[in-house]
Design an enzyme around this catalytic site. Structure first.
Site, PDB file in Angstrom:
ATOM      1  N   GLU A  14       0.820  -1.222   0.000  1.00 21.28           N
ATOM      2  CA  GLU A  14       0.000   0.000   0.000  1.00 21.28           C
ATOM      3  C   GLU A  14       0.849   1.265   0.000  1.00 21.28           C
ATOM      4  O   GLU A  14       0.415   2.314  -0.479  1.00 21.28           O
ATOM      5  CB  GLU A  14      -0.934   0.021   1.225  1.00 21.28           C
ATOM      6  CG  GLU A  14      -2.191  -0.804   1.077  1.00 21.28           C
ATOM      7  CD  GLU A  14      -3.203  -0.164   0.136  1.00 21.28           C
ATOM      8  OE1 GLU A  14      -2.796   0.371  -0.910  1.00 21.28           O
ATOM      9  OE2 GLU A  14      -4.392  -0.216   0.435  1.00 21.28           O
ATOM     10  N   THR A  16      -4.779   8.501  -3.937  1.00 21.42           N
ATOM     11  CA  THR A  16      -4.878   8.414  -2.480  1.00 21.42           C
ATOM     12  C   THR A  16      -3.906   9.399  -1.825  1.00 21.42           C
ATOM     13  O   THR A  16      -4.248  10.065  -0.843  1.00 21.42           O
ATOM     14  CB  THR A  16      -4.596   6.973  -2.009  1.00 21.42           C
ATOM     15  OG1 THR A  16      -5.552   6.121  -2.646  1.00 21.42           O
ATOM     16  CG2 THR A  16      -4.728   6.825  -0.512  1.00 21.42           C
TER      17      THR A  16
HETATM   18  N1  HSE Z   1      -8.014   4.962   4.633  1.00 19.78           N
HETATM   19  C1  HSE Z   1      -7.444   5.283   3.357  1.00 19.78           C
HETATM   20  C2  HSE Z   1      -7.704   6.741   3.063  1.00 19.78           C
HETATM   21  C3  HSE Z   1      -8.086   4.415   2.320  1.00 19.78           C
HETATM   22  O1  HSE Z   1      -8.850   7.152   3.208  1.00 19.78           O
HETATM   23  O2  HSE Z   1      -6.781   7.470   2.714  1.00 19.78           O
HETATM   24  C4  HSE Z   1      -7.532   4.638   0.947  1.00 19.78           C
HETATM   25  O3  HSE Z   1      -6.607   3.693   0.600  1.00 19.78           O
END
Ligand code: HSE
Length: 307
Positions: free
Chosen positions: A128, A181
């Site tokens: 990630e 993101t």
């Molecule tokens: N929790 C993460 C965000 C999820 O909201 O940035 C996205 O990968």
């Protein structure tokens, strides 16, 4: 067994009140992946269809996650990975996580399962970082474990699978614009007010309690985000109107799916979910942005072998 084909499901992270800690697993959309044992040591990504992503292991979320797992075991052979993307990158429904989770799940199966699914979350999370710049497990956990999941803590990683009523259905509307993101995380503030924190942790507790006790009103009352959504909603054209349409049509709640741009709603029952999906689509047509919409029951198993 030297080769397996996997279904790597999409996921919805955050679920409004649970930024970086809550997520759920979808059934109706996911990638396919083939993992193959090879004589040569290490990880090779040999083919990617459906997306323009790097084949270099160290630049690919699946490659990085797979390397993390391989570094923890002693093997005289390696693995080859083929990725067939169905989930668009930057869609907010866990595209990178599906690849990371699929890679570690597949390799673990071919190794004879040295690790539990809970342990695999830690390796998948390493992938990630490539996609978002931070290690977070709220997509990889539901992708591996299925159902709803809670990351109770990160140091050390403590992931809990949450029971949920069978009647819960999810809708995810995916506008065809990309929100990275890393960009969606850059708009966030590093501190929150005590007032907002109190509201948020009340809602997280309420949502978990509602899921366990099948209390749909409580689930609906808890699906609010007073911290992240107010800062991210402007990144998504048509967000407010579409969320409103979902709730007017009877959704228990609605919000940003992961880092966006997808907009999700949770509903009681499939018929209600169909009505909500229709209302969200009608609303989103006003933006002129192309979108697709997914209606899904909650996937209780997560990533699985299909061949
Ligand atoms: N929790 C993460 C965000 C999820 O909201 O940035 C996205 O990968």
């Amino acid at each position: 067994m030297n080769e397996i084909k996997l279904f790597c499901p999409a996921t919805i992270a955050n679920l409004s009140c649970g930024f970086d800690v809550l997520g759920l697993c979808l059934e109706s959309i996911g990638d396919e992946m083939i993992v193959r044992k090879i004589a040569e040591k290490g990880i090779r990504i040999t083919k990617i269809t459906g997306a323009n992503l790097p084949l270099e292991t160290h630049k690919n979320v699946a490659g990085v996650a797979a390397e993390a797992l391989l570094n923890a075991v002693d093997t005289e052979f390696g693995f080859e990975i083929e990725i067939h993307k169905k989930i668009k990158a930057g869609s907010g429904i866990g595209s990178s996580s599906a690849s990371a989770a699929g890679a570690v799940f597949g390799i673990n199966e071919l190794l004879g399962r040295p690790f539990t699914k809970h342990q695999l979350v830690d390796f998948a999370m390493k992938g990630e970082v490539i996609a978002s710049g931070s290690e977070h497990a709220d997509n990889v956990a539901p992708c591996l474990l299925g159902g709803f999941t809670l990351v109770r803590g990160y140091h050390p990683l403590d992931v809990i699978r949450i029971d949920s009523p069978e009647e819960i259905f999810a809708v995810a509307l995916h506008p065809h614009i990309e929100v990275k993101t890393s960009d969606a995380r850059a708009v966030l503030t590093p501190t929150v007010s005590l007032k907002d924190a109190i509201t948020q942790w009340g809602n997280v507790g309420g949502l978990i309690a509602g899921l366990y006790t099948k209390d749909y009103d409580l689930i609906g009352r808890s699906l609010h985000d007073s911290i992240v959504e107010p800062l991210r909603r402007n990144l998504i054209p048509g967000f407010d109107a579409t969320k409103f349409a979902a709730i007017q049509a009877g959704a228990l709640g609605a919000g940003i799916s992961g880092a966006g741009p997808s907009i999700f709603a949770l509903c009681k029952g499939e018929a209600k979910a169909e009505k909500v999906a229709f209302a969200m689509s009608e609303s989103y047509l006003n933006t002129g942005i192309v979108f697709d919409i997914h209606l899904s029951k909650i996937n209780p198993d997560g990533v699985r072998i299909i061949e």
